[in-house]
Design a protein around this motif. Structure first.
Motif, short mmCIF file in Angstrom:
data_model
loop_
_atom_site.label_atom_id
_atom_site.label_comp_id
_atom_site.label_asym_id
_atom_site.label_seq_id
_atom_site.Cartn_x
_atom_site.Cartn_y
_atom_site.Cartn_z
N ALA A 159 -32.80 32.10 27.89
CA ALA A 159 -31.02 32.45 28.39
C ALA A 159 -30.88 32.27 27.08
O ALA A 159 -29.02 32.75 27.36
CB ALA A 159 -30.72 30.46 28.72
N LEU A 160 -31.25 31.37 25.87
CA LEU A 160 -30.50 31.77 24.98
C LEU A 160 -30.57 33.71 24.43
O LEU A 160 -29.36 33.36 23.45
CB LEU A 160 -31.15 31.46 24.17
CG LEU A 160 -31.34 29.67 23.76
CD1 LEU A 160 -32.16 29.67 22.67
CD2 LEU A 160 -30.39 28.85 23.57
N VAL A 161 -30.84 34.65 24.46
CA VAL A 161 -30.85 35.94 24.44
C VAL A 161 -29.99 36.44 25.48
O VAL A 161 -29.60 37.65 25.04
CB VAL A 161 -32.27 36.78 24.70
CG1 VAL A 161 -32.96 35.66 22.26
CG2 VAL A 161 -33.12 37.05 25.31
N ASP A 162 -29.63 35.86 26.04
CA ASP A 162 -28.70 36.70 27.66
C ASP A 162 -27.55 36.58 26.81
O ASP A 162 -26.84 35.82 27.26
CB ASP A 162 -28.80 36.47 28.77
CG ASP A 162 -28.07 36.93 29.87
OD1 ASP A 162 -27.14 37.65 30.07
OD2 ASP A 162 -28.68 36.56 31.45
N GLN A 163 -26.49 37.98 26.78
CA GLN A 163 -25.66 37.91 25.99
C GLN A 163 -24.40 37.69 27.57
O GLN A 163 -23.62 37.24 26.36
CB GLN A 163 -24.90 39.72 25.39
CG GLN A 163 -26.70 39.55 24.39
CD GLN A 163 -26.41 39.26 23.37
OE1 GLN A 163 -25.41 38.64 23.09
NE2 GLN A 163 -27.26 38.25 23.12
N SER A 164 -24.43 37.70 28.38
CA SER A 164 -24.09 37.51 29.06
C SER A 164 -23.75 35.90 29.17
O SER A 164 -22.41 35.45 30.03
CB SER A 164 -24.03 38.13 30.58
OG SER A 164 -25.30 37.55 31.43
N LEU A 165 -24.68 35.23 29.40
CA LEU A 165 -24.42 33.66 29.15
C LEU A 165 -23.93 32.90 28.22
O LEU A 165 -23.44 31.99 28.03
CB LEU A 165 -26.19 32.91 29.41
CG LEU A 165 -26.75 33.40 31.04
CD1 LEU A 165 -28.12 33.03 30.97
CD2 LEU A 165 -25.58 32.89 31.52
N LEU A 166 -24.41 33.61 26.81
CA LEU A 166 -24.15 33.35 25.62
C LEU A 166 -24.62 34.62 24.62
O LEU A 166 -24.83 34.58 24.46
CB LEU A 166 -24.68 31.64 25.09
CG LEU A 166 -24.67 30.79 24.13
CD1 LEU A 166 -23.45 29.97 24.37
CD2 LEU A 166 -25.80 30.14 23.33
N ALA A 167 -23.25 34.64 23.79
CA ALA A 167 -23.22 36.07 22.60
C ALA A 167 -23.80 35.78 21.45
O ALA A 167 -23.31 33.86 20.73
CB ALA A 167 -21.66 36.44 23.10
N GLY A 168 -24.30 36.11 20.68
CA GLY A 168 -24.63 36.34 19.54
C GLY A 168 -26.13 36.20 19.21
O GLY A 168 -25.99 36.78 18.07
N ILE A 169 -26.43 35.59 20.39
CA ILE A 169 -27.61 34.99 19.51
C ILE A 169 -29.26 36.34 20.05
O ILE A 169 -28.74 36.92 21.32
CB ILE A 169 -28.60 33.70 20.36
CG1 ILE A 169 -27.44 32.61 19.52
CG2 ILE A 169 -29.77 33.09 19.93
CD1 ILE A 169 -27.96 31.07 20.34
N GLY A 170 -30.06 36.90 19.52
CA GLY A 170 -30.95 37.68 19.55
C GLY A 170 -32.12 37.09 20.05
O GLY A 170 -32.47 36.06 19.55
N ASN A 171 -33.71 37.86 19.73
CA ASN A 171 -34.69 37.48 19.95
C ASN A 171 -35.14 36.24 18.15
O ASN A 171 -36.84 35.10 18.46
CB ASN A 171 -36.01 38.68 19.76
CG ASN A 171 -36.95 38.07 20.38
OD1 ASN A 171 -37.49 37.10 20.55
ND2 ASN A 171 -38.17 39.09 19.22
N ALA A 172 -34.20 36.79 16.84
CA ALA A 172 -35.05 36.21 16.11
C ALA A 172 -34.85 34.67 16.03
O ALA A 172 -35.27 33.66 15.86
CB ALA A 172 -35.05 36.93 14.32
N TYR A 173 -33.19 34.51 15.90
CA TYR A 173 -32.76 33.69 15.80
C TYR A 173 -32.93 32.22 16.90
O TYR A 173 -32.99 30.98 17.25
CB TYR A 173 -31.08 33.02 15.61
CG TYR A 173 -30.66 33.93 14.29
CD1 TYR A 173 -31.07 33.21 13.25
CD2 TYR A 173 -30.30 35.43 14.17
CE1 TYR A 173 -30.46 33.62 11.86
CE2 TYR A 173 -30.01 35.66 12.69
CZ TYR A 173 -30.37 34.99 11.72
OH TYR A 173 -29.74 35.71 10.36
#
Length: 288
Positions: free
Chosen positions: A166-180
């Protein structure tokens, strides 16, 4: 992959170094990076640079009514050159994908390069009149640094995905990727496999605060850095991501890894899963 803090830092760098300059020649070394043809890339030449912005993990340069948008993907990067070569690059030679030349009010002629390492070429560039014309931007969910806690809670309540996904799904929340996402979940002491819709109100509050603090700290460390140093700055701030086999800085347990698709993520079993290692599909296949 550059994520929210690094792209924000790159946008800040462009605002400081490119705003007020006039775009000169644009050299395209890899035609595959261009995802639009109207307006053409040549339409940027002669336009004033009026600003730069971040849209999720997309970087945008405002060229007086036209936007040059790029998504750096997994292996792309931006490099600033004070004294670029005046010779147009040869297509298909080396990692260079695109070079934008500038004329500054001080009479200088810098440029920035968009480069991509590796054989899988995913770096993308668009020239558009409105950033929302880029499909990836149009699909973005609320920005991780803008969303309120109630909006964040609503996003999580609306999906049954594992919290990592969920955190890395850009359609749900923008900006976070695998690392953060690894760093946020480790700091919040949450399992990457936790179901997003089943988090308690207390867990959501903790996760939201942790997300904001981790990203704010990373932005503070990144903004103002030379573009060439941002990758090293990102790595130096990581506690679990890309640290498989090293001790957790909080409890000393070994940092573990799970592989899925083409990516992996890292976590600490003691801090996040009650000491229980998570199932690793790669190891499961090997054991069959």
């Amino acid at each position: 992959m550059p994520e929210l803090p690094e792209v924000e830092a790159l946008a800040d760098f462009l605002r400081e170094h490119a705003t007020g300059a006039v775009i000169g020649r644009v050299d395209v070394a890899a035609l595959s990076v261009l995802k639009t043809f109207d307006p053409p890339i040549t339409a940027l030449s002669g336009r004033d640079v009026t600003g730069a912005a971040r849209f999720g993990k997309h970087l945008g340069l405002d060229c007086d009514g036209l936007w040059l948008i790029t998504h750096l993907s997994r292996a792309g990067w931006m490099r600033w050159q004070d004294n670029p070569s005046s010779t147009p690059p040869k297509p298909g030679k080396g990692p260079l994908a695109l070079r934008v030349h500038f004329f500054t009010p001080e009479g200088l002629t810098p440029a920035f390069d968009l480069t991509e390492a590796g054989t899988k070429k995913r770096l993308a560039v668009w020239v558009v009149k409105d950033p929302s014309d880029v499909p990836g931007i149009a699909r973005l969910g609320p920005d991780a640094m803008v969303a309120t806690e109630s909006e964040f809670a609503e996003v999580l309540a609306g999906t049954t995905a594992r919290i990592k996904n969920a955190l890395v799904d850009q359609s749900l929340l923008a900006g976070i990727g695998n690392a953060y996402s690894d760093e946020i979940l480790h700091t919040a002491k949450l399992s990457p496999f936790a179901n997003s819709s089943r988090l308690t109100a207390e867990q959501i509050t903790t996760l939201y605060g942790t997300m904001r603090s981790v990203l704010t700290d990373a932005i503070a460390r990144s903004v103002g850095q030379d573009a060439a140093r941002l990758k090293g700055e990102k790595r130096s701030g990581m506690r679990v991501h890309a640290r498989t086999g090293l001790p957790c800085p909080v409890c000393g347990d070994v940092v573990r890894e799970v592989w899925f698709a083409e990516r992996s993520f890292q976590y600490c079993a003691t801090c996040q899963t009650g000491g229980k290692p998570l199932a690793d599909r790669r190891m499961s296949r090997l054991l069959k």
